[in-house]
Design a protein around this motif. Structure first.
Motif, PDB file in Angstrom:
ATOM      1  N   HIS A   1       2.539  17.474   1.072  1.00 33.46           N
ATOM      2  CA  HIS A   1       1.877  16.172   1.037  1.00 33.46           C
ATOM      3  C   HIS A   1       2.913  15.081   1.273  1.00 33.46           C
ATOM      4  O   HIS A   1       4.054  15.193   0.824  1.00 33.46           O
ATOM      5  CB  HIS A   1       1.179  15.948  -0.308  1.00 33.46           C
ATOM      6  N   CYS A   2       2.489  14.040   1.985  1.00 30.17           N
ATOM      7  CA  CYS A   2       3.366  12.929   2.349  1.00 30.17           C
ATOM      8  C   CYS A   2       2.874  11.636   1.727  1.00 30.17           C
ATOM      9  O   CYS A   2       1.689  11.485   1.430  1.00 30.17           O
ATOM     10  CB  CYS A   2       3.368  12.724   3.859  1.00 30.17           C
ATOM     11  N   GLY A   7      11.594   4.935   3.069  1.00 35.56           N
ATOM     12  CA  GLY A   7      11.303   6.159   3.797  1.00 35.56           C
ATOM     13  C   GLY A   7      10.104   6.888   3.222  1.00 35.56           C
ATOM     14  O   GLY A   7       9.602   6.542   2.147  1.00 35.56           O
ATOM     15  N   PRO A   8       9.643   7.911   3.919  1.00 39.41           N
ATOM     16  CA  PRO A   8       8.509   8.684   3.420  1.00 39.41           C
ATOM     17  C   PRO A   8       8.903   9.534   2.208  1.00 39.41           C
ATOM     18  O   PRO A   8      10.072   9.825   1.996  1.00 39.41           O
ATOM     19  CB  PRO A   8       8.129   9.561   4.607  1.00 39.41           C
ATOM     20  N   ALA A   9       7.903   9.905   1.441  1.00 36.26           N
ATOM     21  CA  ALA A   9       8.093  10.804   0.298  1.00 36.26           C
ATOM     22  C   ALA A   9       7.315  12.081   0.576  1.00 36.26           C
ATOM     23  O   ALA A   9       6.259  12.046   1.217  1.00 36.26           O
ATOM     24  CB  ALA A   9       7.588  10.147  -0.980  1.00 36.26           C
ATOM     25  N   ARG A  42       0.864  -1.193   0.000  1.00 39.30           N
ATOM     26  CA  ARG A  42       0.000   0.000   0.000  1.00 39.30           C
ATOM     27  C   ARG A  42       0.892   1.232   0.000  1.00 39.30           C
ATOM     28  O   ARG A  42       1.997   1.225   0.547  1.00 39.30           O
ATOM     29  CB  ARG A  42      -0.863   0.076   1.267  1.00 39.30           C
ATOM     30  N   PHE A  43       0.389   2.299  -0.588  1.00 36.15           N
ATOM     31  CA  PHE A  43       1.073   3.589  -0.523  1.00 36.15           C
ATOM     32  C   PHE A  43       0.071   4.573   0.061  1.00 36.15           C
ATOM     33  O   PHE A  43      -0.910   4.943  -0.582  1.00 36.15           O
ATOM     34  CB  PHE A  43       1.550   4.040  -1.907  1.00 36.15           C
ATOM     35  N   ILE A  44       0.307   4.951   1.299  1.00 39.72           N
ATOM     36  CA  ILE A  44      -0.591   5.847   2.023  1.00 39.72           C
ATOM     37  C   ILE A  44      -0.162   7.275   1.727  1.00 39.72           C
ATOM     38  O   ILE A  44       1.018   7.608   1.847  1.00 39.72           O
ATOM     39  CB  ILE A  44      -0.539   5.547   3.532  1.00 39.72           C
ATOM     40  N   THR A  45      -1.109   8.118   1.338  1.00 38.95           N
ATOM     41  CA  THR A  45      -0.798   9.506   0.999  1.00 38.95           C
ATOM     42  C   THR A  45      -1.754  10.449   1.700  1.00 38.95           C
ATOM     43  O   THR A  45      -2.844  10.072   2.126  1.00 38.95           O
ATOM     44  CB  THR A  45      -0.903   9.755  -0.520  1.00 38.95           C
ATOM     45  N   GLY A  46      -1.336  11.700   1.795  1.00 37.58           N
ATOM     46  CA  GLY A  46      -2.209  12.728   2.354  1.00 37.58           C
ATOM     47  C   GLY A  46      -1.414  13.952   2.738  1.00 37.58           C
ATOM     48  O   GLY A  46      -0.186  13.974   2.669  1.00 37.58           O
ATOM     49  N   PRO A  47      -2.137  14.993   3.155  1.00 40.85           N
ATOM     50  CA  PRO A  47      -1.455  16.195   3.636  1.00 40.85           C
ATOM     51  C   PRO A  47      -0.589  15.859   4.857  1.00 40.85           C
ATOM     52  O   PRO A  47      -0.895  14.928   5.603  1.00 40.85           O
ATOM     53  CB  PRO A  47      -2.605  17.129   4.039  1.00 40.85           C
ATOM     54  N   ASP A  48       0.468  16.615   5.041  1.00 42.06           N
ATOM     55  CA  ASP A  48       1.366  16.407   6.182  1.00 42.06           C
ATOM     56  C   ASP A  48       0.691  16.951   7.437  1.00 42.06           C
ATOM     57  O   ASP A  48       0.899  18.090   7.838  1.00 42.06           O
ATOM     58  CB  ASP A  48       2.702  17.109   5.927  1.00 42.06           C
TER      59      ASP A  48
END
Length: 68
Positions: A45-46, A32-34, A5-11
């Motif tokens: 966004h992370c 690591g995070p992107a 899974r690749f979890i994304t969203g605002p930081d």
């Protein structure tokens, strides 16, 4: 079966809670995070990849990864 899974969203704290919930369900960090900055909205966004090994289940494209 190995899941990705690749979890994304605002930081923000909600993003951190989503990653924390995944870790507490047995998912493992993968790399690591992107980060990316949206200049139009001024927001950071992370993204964080997570993986999980699930025994006794065969992969099909219709599974809901968040259920694991």
């Amino acid at each position: 079966m190995k899941l990705f899974r690749f979890i994304t969203g605002p930081d923000d704290s909600q993003f951190c809670h989503r990653v924390t919930a995944a870790l507490n369900k047995g998912w493992l960090l993968h790399g690591g995070p992107a980060y990316t900055f949206n200049a139009a909205t001024g927001t950071l966004h992370c993204g964080q990849a997570v993986v999980k090994e699930v025994e006794g289940v065969d992969y099909t494209p219709d599974i809901k990864l968040g259920d694991y």
